[in-house]
Design a protein around this motif. Sequence first.
Motif, PDB file in Angstrom:
ATOM      1  N   UNK A 173     -14.324 -80.270  -3.006  1.00  0.00           N
ATOM      2  CA  UNK A 173     -14.841 -81.213  -4.011  1.00  0.00           C
ATOM      3  C   UNK A 173     -16.302 -81.550  -3.694  1.00  0.00           C
ATOM      4  N   UNK A 174     -16.600 -81.786  -2.420  1.00  0.00           N
ATOM      5  CA  UNK A 174     -17.973 -82.133  -2.029  1.00  0.00           C
ATOM      6  C   UNK A 174     -18.939 -80.970  -2.272  1.00  0.00           C
TER       7      UNK A 174
ATOM      8  N   UNK B  13     -20.139 -73.874  -8.530  1.00  0.00           N
ATOM      9  CA  UNK B  13     -19.744 -75.276  -8.375  1.00  0.00           C
ATOM     10  C   UNK B  13     -18.490 -75.609  -9.152  1.00  0.00           C
ATOM     11  N   UNK B  14     -18.401 -75.148 -10.387  1.00  0.00           N
ATOM     12  CA  UNK B  14     -17.205 -75.414 -11.204  1.00  0.00           C
ATOM     13  C   UNK B  14     -15.976 -74.756 -10.598  1.00  0.00           C
TER      14      UNK B  14
ATOM     15  N   UNK C 249     -12.942 -77.071  -9.097  1.00  0.00           N
ATOM     16  CA  UNK C 249     -11.615 -76.905  -9.668  1.00  0.00           C
ATOM     17  C   UNK C 249     -10.588 -76.575  -8.580  1.00  0.00           C
ATOM     18  N   UNK C 250     -10.961 -75.711  -7.664  1.00  0.00           N
ATOM     19  CA  UNK C 250     -10.060 -75.347  -6.566  1.00  0.00           C
ATOM     20  C   UNK C 250      -9.733 -76.562  -5.703  1.00  0.00           C
ATOM     21  N   UNK C 251     -10.739 -77.366  -5.400  1.00  0.00           N
ATOM     22  CA  UNK C 251     -10.523 -78.571  -4.589  1.00  0.00           C
ATOM     23  C   UNK C 251      -9.647 -79.588  -5.285  1.00  0.00           C
ATOM     24  N   UNK C 252      -9.895 -79.803  -6.563  1.00  0.00           N
ATOM     25  CA  UNK C 252      -9.074 -80.758  -7.313  1.00  0.00           C
ATOM     26  C   UNK C 252      -7.622 -80.294  -7.385  1.00  0.00           C
TER      27      UNK C 252
END
Length: 149
Positions: free
Chosen positions: A66-67, A17-18, A22-25
């Motif tokens: 992010x989701x 999840x982290x 992080x990749x999405x942000x």
Amino acid sequence: MKLVPEPRDVAPRLATGAFILNSGLGKLKADEETAAGIHGMACTAYPFLDKLEPGTFVRLLAWTEVAVGSALLVPAVPSRLAGLGLTGFSAGLVGLYLRTPGMREPGSLRPTQNGIPLAKDSWMLGIGLSLLGSGARWGCCRGRRRCRR
């Protein structure tokens, strides 16, 4: 319905999840050149994505990450549901690896040097499938001492 994941699910959910969050942000801040590169690679594997503008595609990808990342990190989301999202997302990434020319050695699943960043995403597919099976019981008794058929 339990609101706390099984202890065996906590570490994979946190790590994955982290990573995905992080990749999405990071992708939310992508410039036009980066968006064009990501979009171009995705279109090579999935030609139907060519209908989307690069900026739109990268924003959709970023919010999807992010989701999925958030669902994995929030304990109130059941592990099976989080696993479903992760499995779908990571299956797309594994498909990208398998369909993009130059990512694999000819006639093999082994990655080339360029394919290693995509091939490593296969671990997320394994974690997603594991979370999908979380809490599943095998056999007819579902953990009871005696089967009542």
